[in-house]
Enzyme design. Sequence first.
Site, PDB file in Angstrom:
ATOM      1  N   ASN A   9       0.871  -1.186   0.000  1.00  0.00           N
ATOM      2  CA  ASN A   9       0.000   0.000   0.000  1.00  0.00           C
ATOM      3  C   ASN A   9       0.903   1.230   0.000  1.00  0.00           C
ATOM      4  OD1 ASN A   9      -1.778   2.070   0.523  1.00  0.00           O
ATOM      5  ND2 ASN A   9      -2.184   1.466   2.646  1.00  0.00           N
ATOM      6  N   LYS A  11       0.092   4.259  -0.224  1.00  0.00           N
ATOM      7  CA  LYS A  11      -0.563   5.436   0.395  1.00  0.00           C
ATOM      8  C   LYS A  11      -0.378   6.667  -0.494  1.00  0.00           C
ATOM      9  CE  LYS A  11       0.430   3.421   4.858  1.00  0.00           C
ATOM     10  NZ  LYS A  11       0.282   3.551   6.283  1.00  0.00           N
ATOM     11  N   HIS A  94      -9.377   0.911   4.883  1.00  0.00           N
ATOM     12  CA  HIS A  94      -8.092   1.114   5.566  1.00  0.00           C
ATOM     13  C   HIS A  94      -8.314   2.011   6.780  1.00  0.00           C
ATOM     14  CE1 HIS A  94      -3.975   2.335   6.371  1.00  0.00           C
ATOM     15  NE2 HIS A  94      -3.607   1.265   5.709  1.00  0.00           N
ATOM     16  N   GLU A  96      -6.704   4.389   7.955  1.00  0.00           N
ATOM     17  CA  GLU A  96      -6.512   5.827   7.714  1.00  0.00           C
ATOM     18  C   GLU A  96      -7.774   6.432   7.099  1.00  0.00           C
ATOM     19  OE1 GLU A  96      -2.838   5.447   5.562  1.00  0.00           O
ATOM     20  OE2 GLU A  96      -1.877   4.782   7.408  1.00  0.00           O
ATOM     21  N   GLU A 166      -5.325  -5.400  10.389  1.00  0.00           N
ATOM     22  CA  GLU A 166      -4.303  -4.384  10.648  1.00  0.00           C
ATOM     23  C   GLU A 166      -4.599  -3.683  11.968  1.00  0.00           C
ATOM     24  OE1 GLU A 166      -2.284  -3.030   6.823  1.00  0.00           O
ATOM     25  OE2 GLU A 166      -4.080  -1.810   6.999  1.00  0.00           O
ATOM     26  N   GLY A 172       2.585   1.791  10.763  1.00  0.00           N
ATOM     27  CA  GLY A 172       3.524   2.910  10.666  1.00  0.00           C
ATOM     28  C   GLY A 172       4.254   3.220  11.963  1.00  0.00           C
ATOM     29  N   SER A 213       3.530  -2.633  10.244  1.00  0.00           N
ATOM     30  CA  SER A 213       4.980  -2.674  10.460  1.00  0.00           C
ATOM     31  C   SER A 213       5.623  -3.998  10.060  1.00  0.00           C
ATOM     32  CB  SER A 213       5.321  -2.316  11.914  1.00  0.00           C
ATOM     33  OG  SER A 213       4.906  -0.987  12.189  1.00  0.00           O
TER      34      SER A 213
HETATM   35  C1  PEP Z   1      -0.577  -0.048   5.913  1.00  0.00           C
HETATM   36  O1  PEP Z   1      -0.472   1.052   5.409  1.00  0.00           O
HETATM   37  O2  PEP Z   1      -1.586  -0.727   5.668  1.00  0.00           O
HETATM   38  C2  PEP Z   1       0.488  -0.538   6.770  1.00  0.00           C
HETATM   39  C3  PEP Z   1       0.385  -1.720   7.302  1.00  0.00           C
HETATM   40  O3  PEP Z   1       1.575   0.304   6.963  1.00  0.00           O
HETATM   41  P1  PEP Z   1       3.000  -0.095   7.624  1.00  0.00           P
HETATM   42  O4  PEP Z   1       3.458  -1.368   6.991  1.00  0.00           O
HETATM   43  O5  PEP Z   1       3.893   1.062   7.308  1.00  0.00           O
HETATM   44  O6  PEP Z   1       2.767  -0.269   9.085  1.00  0.00           O
END
Ligand code: PEP
Length: 256
Positions: A9, A11, A94, A96, A166, A172, A213
């Site tokens: 992703n 973003k 997601h 976000e 997630e 992040g 992460s």
């Molecule tokens: C994500 O954006 O869905 C995500 C898991 O980000 P990260 O791997 O940076 O934690």
Amino acid sequence: MRRIFVAGNWKMHKTIAEAKELVSGILSGLGQYDNVEAAVCPSYLAVPAVSELCEGTPLKVGAQNVYWEESGAYTAEVAPQMVAEVCDYVIVGHSERRKLFGETDETVNKRLKAALKAGLKVIVCVGETLEENEAGETEKVVTRQMKDGLADISAEQAMDITIAYEPVWAIGTGRAATPEDANHVHKDVIRPLLNAQFGEERGESIRIQYGGSIKPNNAAELFSMSDIDGGLVGGASLDAESFLAIIKAASKVLNG
Ligand code: PEP
């Protein structure tokens, strides 16, 4: 046979030129890991260029969101068939989008239904916040997100769905869930809900990705767990070398 699906992703990162460079780097190292399914999800504007470069390769392409109406006065929104014209996958729900843009389980469900109708394969994100986690509400929150987000989806439609668990506190932050904790949510919360809604045979075959992460140094441990069928990768997917290292880890797990 077990399948692992790793999706990046991106973003709101990468201009079109940068996206082309990144996908070229990924494609140049991907050939050797053909037992892993992999996808990248650039920003809308970069999707057509990235799709063009991925044509005829095993790397799939997705968008990061989609609107549920087919057309009309919805300034700046993108309709499902517009997305389906340029790529095969889309992410919905997601965290976000939920936190910053008012996404709810109800709108996730609308997007999911519309995307499936347009022939897209959909990655549906669920996951609890830190507050919810600390209050012991993970199971309750994920159950609600799954039930309401996947409401009225048939077993046949479910074959085009991937669930991404997630935990919001892991996205992040550099602080991934432990493989055991993530697998517990996949195996004991999400999988039974899928089995109950779609029947055991289909429920068992739906992939549940972990996201939060994932890095080259923790990917193998995560993918080795019984019900972690891949990953949704944010930060580490923005660099060809680290994304390929995660795909390599998945490939190694599959090869035993
Ligand atoms: C994500 O954006 O869905 C995500 C898991 O980000 P990260 O791997 O940076 O934690």
